[in-house]
Design a protein around this motif. Structure first.
Motif, mmCIF file in Angstrom:
data_model
loop_
_atom_site.group_PDB
_atom_site.id
_atom_site.type_symbol
_atom_site.label_atom_id
_atom_site.label_comp_id
_atom_site.label_asym_id
_atom_site.label_seq_id
_atom_site.Cartn_x
_atom_site.Cartn_y
_atom_site.Cartn_z
ATOM 1 N N PHE A 21 5.066 4.148 7.698
ATOM 2 C CA PHE A 21 4.819 2.675 8.131
ATOM 3 C C PHE A 21 4.468 2.941 9.837
ATOM 4 C CE2 PHE A 21 7.630 1.304 4.823
ATOM 5 C CZ PHE A 21 6.848 0.085 4.325
ATOM 6 N N ASP A 22 3.681 1.928 10.038
ATOM 7 C CA ASP A 22 3.190 1.712 11.406
ATOM 8 C C ASP A 22 4.381 0.528 12.012
ATOM 9 O OD1 ASP A 22 2.012 0.915 13.646
ATOM 10 O OD2 ASP A 22 0.426 -0.205 12.656
ATOM 11 N N VAL A 23 5.331 1.299 12.478
ATOM 12 C CA VAL A 23 6.758 0.521 12.798
ATOM 13 C C VAL A 23 6.145 -0.310 14.070
ATOM 14 C CG1 VAL A 23 8.767 0.692 13.699
ATOM 15 C CG2 VAL A 23 8.028 2.253 11.973
ATOM 16 N N ALA A 24 5.363 0.333 15.303
ATOM 17 C CA ALA A 24 4.949 -0.458 16.311
ATOM 18 C C ALA A 24 4.239 -1.413 16.039
ATOM 19 C CB ALA A 24 4.370 0.503 17.406
ATOM 20 N N GLY A 25 3.170 -1.467 15.004
ATOM 21 C CA GLY A 25 2.132 -2.307 14.530
ATOM 22 C C GLY A 25 2.959 -3.346 13.838
ATOM 23 N N ALA A 26 4.024 -3.187 12.967
ATOM 24 C CA ALA A 26 4.931 -4.062 12.193
ATOM 25 C C ALA A 26 5.621 -4.933 13.147
ATOM 26 C CB ALA A 26 5.838 -3.188 11.314
ATOM 27 N N LEU A 27 6.250 -4.304 14.397
ATOM 28 C CA LEU A 27 7.013 -5.261 14.963
ATOM 29 C C LEU A 27 6.187 -6.103 15.965
ATOM 30 C CD1 LEU A 27 9.630 -2.399 16.461
ATOM 31 C CD2 LEU A 27 9.922 -4.062 14.918
ATOM 32 N N THR A 28 4.931 -5.585 16.408
ATOM 33 C CA THR A 28 4.390 -6.316 17.496
ATOM 34 C C THR A 28 3.370 -7.503 16.593
ATOM 35 O OG1 THR A 28 2.462 -4.664 17.400
ATOM 36 C CG2 THR A 28 3.774 -4.842 19.169
ATOM 37 N N SER A 29 2.964 -7.128 15.410
ATOM 38 C CA SER A 29 2.270 -8.159 14.476
ATOM 39 C C SER A 29 3.250 -9.411 14.038
ATOM 40 C CB SER A 29 1.681 -7.566 13.540
ATOM 41 O OG SER A 29 2.443 -7.172 12.301
ATOM 42 N N THR A 30 4.433 -8.934 13.636
ATOM 43 C CA THR A 30 5.608 -9.788 13.044
ATOM 44 C C THR A 30 6.090 -10.699 14.399
ATOM 45 O OG1 THR A 30 6.164 -8.074 11.338
ATOM 46 C CG2 THR A 30 7.492 -9.972 11.772
ATOM 47 N N SER A 31 6.205 -9.965 15.298
ATOM 48 C CA SER A 31 7.028 -10.797 16.440
ATOM 49 C C SER A 31 5.814 -11.873 17.021
ATOM 50 C CB SER A 31 7.415 -10.144 17.530
ATOM 51 O OG SER A 31 6.573 -9.100 17.907
ATOM 52 N N GLY A 32 4.656 -11.247 17.017
ATOM 53 C CA GLY A 32 3.414 -12.204 17.638
ATOM 54 C C GLY A 32 3.131 -13.389 16.605
ATOM 55 N N ASP A 90 0.904 -1.226 0.058
ATOM 56 C CA ASP A 90 -0.122 -0.063 0.052
ATOM 57 C C ASP A 90 0.908 1.257 0.094
ATOM 58 O OD1 ASP A 90 -2.435 -1.404 0.308
ATOM 59 O OD2 ASP A 90 -2.483 -1.388 2.115
ATOM 60 N N ILE A 91 2.159 1.264 0.774
ATOM 61 C CA ILE A 91 2.913 2.448 0.830
ATOM 62 C C ILE A 91 3.702 2.554 -0.264
ATOM 63 C CG2 ILE A 91 4.381 3.555 2.553
ATOM 64 C CD1 ILE A 91 2.653 2.280 4.750
ATOM 65 N N LEU A 92 4.455 1.386 -0.405
ATOM 66 C CA LEU A 92 5.609 1.523 -1.515
ATOM 67 C C LEU A 92 5.495 1.419 -2.862
ATOM 68 C CD1 LEU A 92 8.457 -0.427 0.860
ATOM 69 C CD2 LEU A 92 7.914 2.122 0.917
ATOM 70 N N GLY A 93 4.227 0.790 -2.963
ATOM 71 C CA GLY A 93 3.586 0.721 -4.264
ATOM 72 C C GLY A 93 3.507 -0.933 -4.491
ATOM 73 N N ARG A 94 2.568 -1.527 -5.166
ATOM 74 C CA ARG A 94 2.095 -2.962 -5.193
ATOM 75 C C ARG A 94 2.913 -3.614 -6.340
ATOM 76 N NH1 ARG A 94 -3.662 -0.990 -4.330
ATOM 77 N NH2 ARG A 94 -3.623 -0.860 -2.122
ATOM 78 N N ARG A 95 3.092 -3.075 -7.449
ATOM 79 C CA ARG A 95 3.998 -3.512 -8.597
ATOM 80 C C ARG A 95 5.455 -3.560 -8.003
ATOM 81 N NH1 ARG A 95 6.076 -0.944 -14.226
ATOM 82 N NH2 ARG A 95 7.174 0.385 -12.662
ATOM 83 N N ARG A 96 5.923 -2.522 -7.282
ATOM 84 C CA ARG A 96 7.363 -2.765 -6.784
ATOM 85 C C ARG A 96 7.431 -3.975 -5.797
ATOM 86 N NH1 ARG A 96 9.423 2.859 -4.392
ATOM 87 N NH2 ARG A 96 8.924 3.625 -6.578
ATOM 88 N N MET A 97 6.666 -4.015 -5.010
ATOM 89 C CA MET A 97 6.560 -5.141 -3.970
ATOM 90 C C MET A 97 6.358 -6.506 -4.637
ATOM 91 S SD MET A 97 7.404 -3.525 -1.552
ATOM 92 C CE MET A 97 7.630 -4.989 -0.334
ATOM 93 N N LEU A 98 5.546 -6.436 -5.800
ATOM 94 C CA LEU A 98 5.436 -7.743 -6.492
ATOM 95 C C LEU A 98 6.793 -8.129 -7.030
ATOM 96 C CD1 LEU A 98 3.286 -9.837 -8.016
ATOM 97 C CD2 LEU A 98 3.436 -8.525 -9.890
ATOM 98 N N ILE A 99 7.247 -7.258 -7.673
ATOM 99 C CA ILE A 99 8.688 -7.534 -8.348
ATOM 100 C C ILE A 99 9.841 -8.117 -7.343
ATOM 101 C CG2 ILE A 99 10.446 -6.461 -9.543
ATOM 102 C CD1 ILE A 99 8.212 -4.964 -11.056
ATOM 103 N N ALA A 100 9.667 -7.255 -6.083
ATOM 104 C CA ALA A 100 10.647 -7.613 -5.058
ATOM 105 C C ALA A 100 10.299 -9.116 -4.544
ATOM 106 C CB ALA A 100 10.520 -6.610 -4.057
ATOM 107 N N GLY A 101 9.224 -9.326 -4.193
ATOM 108 C CA GLY A 101 8.504 -10.664 -3.925
ATOM 109 C C GLY A 101 9.075 -11.616 -4.749
#
Length: 475
Positions: A198-209, A72-83
């Motif tokens: 970026f929701d840094v706190a959300g990213a950290l808690t969701s990923t670690s959780g 959503d933030i960096l661009g979906r095509r960009r993330m598709l290609i990165a993935g």
């Protein structure tokens, strides 16, 4: 009326999305029938071998929400290609693996690539195709890929393991991934990015959780639920995910907008997806063991034995758009669960004396039919009414439900399979475990059907209360 060029571009974009998603689903199942050869060739111990699948699951499940919001933030095509790039390179590394540590590390990186790629494909599908019959048709193809690629992966994995090498299944991703990357650069326009941080706190808690949750489930399969490490991880995951919800309530740009759950249709679809995938992973995992360990089929024969489910799944998925227009998304979803439930209950009666036709083949036909009718409507309900700027987040939740269902479902079914095994040995023990586990799968499907009946198959004219409230029909 769209122009021919627009139609051609949408067709090309859909092809890129589907082929990219094929790589993810195919590798998840293709490795199952190759595990015995990987065990011998790389010198894995019995305990280490589980990490070939678990390392992938851990990173995939842990980073899904972060990968979804990044689109959503960096661009979906960009993330598709990165993935695509990360998934392709790690597939090559897996195919070249010479040691257990090399294989496990490469699988972990591949899981990270999948966590970026999977939500990007669904988000691009959602923003490329208009809601209605156009999106229903696209989602039906997307869902057909998910079901069919899983079954084809078992067939292909068994054939490659028998006739060539398990490594070929991963080398295949190199030309596919490279071709899809080049095609995406030329064909897919970069959608407008959502402004914000970026929701840094959300990213950290969701990923670690999520990492803690998935790891606790993986650990429970080998150490048991009473193990202090398992319990600590499980408690930590609950606390971290609870903290994540509190963070999301206050975040200005949340990684997972909580208003996605305001719709009872979407919330029920997420829960039903967890249960459905738990039941299906049990079907693939335990029936594969039954055919190889009880019926003594070779890997290639085991893979081909799944064809009744695969072919029927494909045929059912292809007629979903027409059936949806005639009967409605909710009714078709409920019918699919009923058919799949009947097939799973039938399959759970399998025993040492069962023939393939009556004990496995015919129940598979019903399960394949149920899969074909369920996955597309379930995906449609999971992204129903979502605004374009939340497409990545919604697709992330769908994929989190998908991955969590597989991980949680398999851990639960492995535990269930241990009931009543005292005094049993050899094929009798395995046959009992398979039947017991598939009974658990049947219960999961029954619970999912209950959710669909209460929250999705609602009276005509019912309304959804939430930030995106709007009248919706049962059809």
């Amino acid at each position: 009326m769209p122009s021919a060029t627009a139609t051609l571009n949408k067709t090309a974009i859909l092809a890129i999305i589907l082929l990219s998603y094929v790589m993810i689903v195919l590798d998840t199942s293709i490795i199952l029938t190759g595990l015995p050869n990987i065990h011998r060739e790389l010198g894995f111990s019995d305990a280490e071998l589980a990490w070939v699948q678990s390392a992938y699951t851990l990173t995939f499940g842990g980073f899904l929400l972060l990968g979804a919001r990044a689109g959503d933030i960096l661009g979906r095509r960009r993330m598709l290609i990165a993935g695509l790039a990360l998934f392709t390179v790690s597939s090559l590394a897996i195919g070249l693996a010479q040691t257990p540590a090399w294989m496990i590390g490469a699988r972990a990186v591949q899981g990270l690539g999948g966590a970026i790629l999977a939500p990007s494909t669904l988000a691009l599908l959602q923003t490329t195709f208009s809601e209605g019959s156009e999106r229903t048709r696209a989602v039906s193809y997307y869902s057909a890929v998910a079901g069919i690629a899983a079954s084809v992966g078992l067939v292909l994995g068994g054939i490659l393991a028998d006739w060539l090498s398990w490594r070929v299944g991963f080398f295949i991703n190199l030309p596919i991934g490279t071709g899809m990357t080049l095609a995406a650069l030329r064909t897919i326009p970069e959608p407008a990015r959502k402004p914000g941080q970026f929701d840094v706190a959300g990213a950290l808690t969701s990923t670690s959780g999520m990492v803690a949750l998935v790891y606790s489930l993986i650990r429970s399969a080998t150490h048991g639920w009473s193990d202090p490490g398992t319990i600590s991880l499980l408690i930590s995951s609950v606390l971290l995910l609870a903290l994540f919800i509190l963070v999301e309530k206050r975040a200005s740009h949340p990684i997972m907008p909580l208003h996605l759950f305001a719709s009872r249709e979407r919330a029920a679809a997420y829960a039903a997806r967890v249960l459905f995938l738990g039941a299906m992973i049990g079907f693939f995992f335990f029936i594969t063991q039954f055919m190889q360990g009880v019926s003594h089929y070779r890997p290639a024969v085991t893979g081909m034995a799944f064809l009744p489910a695969t072919l029927v799944n494909f045929a059912a998925a292809m007629v979903v758009p027409q059936l949806t227009r005639r009967y409605g998304n909710a009714r078709l979803l409920a019918a699919g669960f009923v058919i799949g439930l009947v097939g799973m209950i039938w399959l759970s009666q399998v025993s040492i004396g069962s023939t393939y036709l009556m004990g496995i083949g015919l129940p598979m036909v019903l399960i394949g039919l149920g899969q074909g009718f369920v996955l597309s409507p379930l995906t449609t309900s999971g992204i129903s009414g979502v605004a374009g700027n939340d497409a990545g987040a919604a697709s992330g939740v769908v994929n989190v439900a998908h991955q969590t269902g597989s991980s949680l479902g398999l851990a639960i079914l492995v535990a269930i399979a241990a009931f009543g095994t005292s005094g049993l040995q050899g094929t009798e023990l395995l046959a009992h475990r398979v039947g017991t586990a598939l009974t658990g799968s049947s219960v999961m499907l029954a619970l999912a059907l209950l959710l669909v009946g209460i929250f999705i198959l609602r009276p005509r004219g019912a309304t959804i209360i939430g930030t995106d409230a709007r009248p919706q029909n049962a059809s």
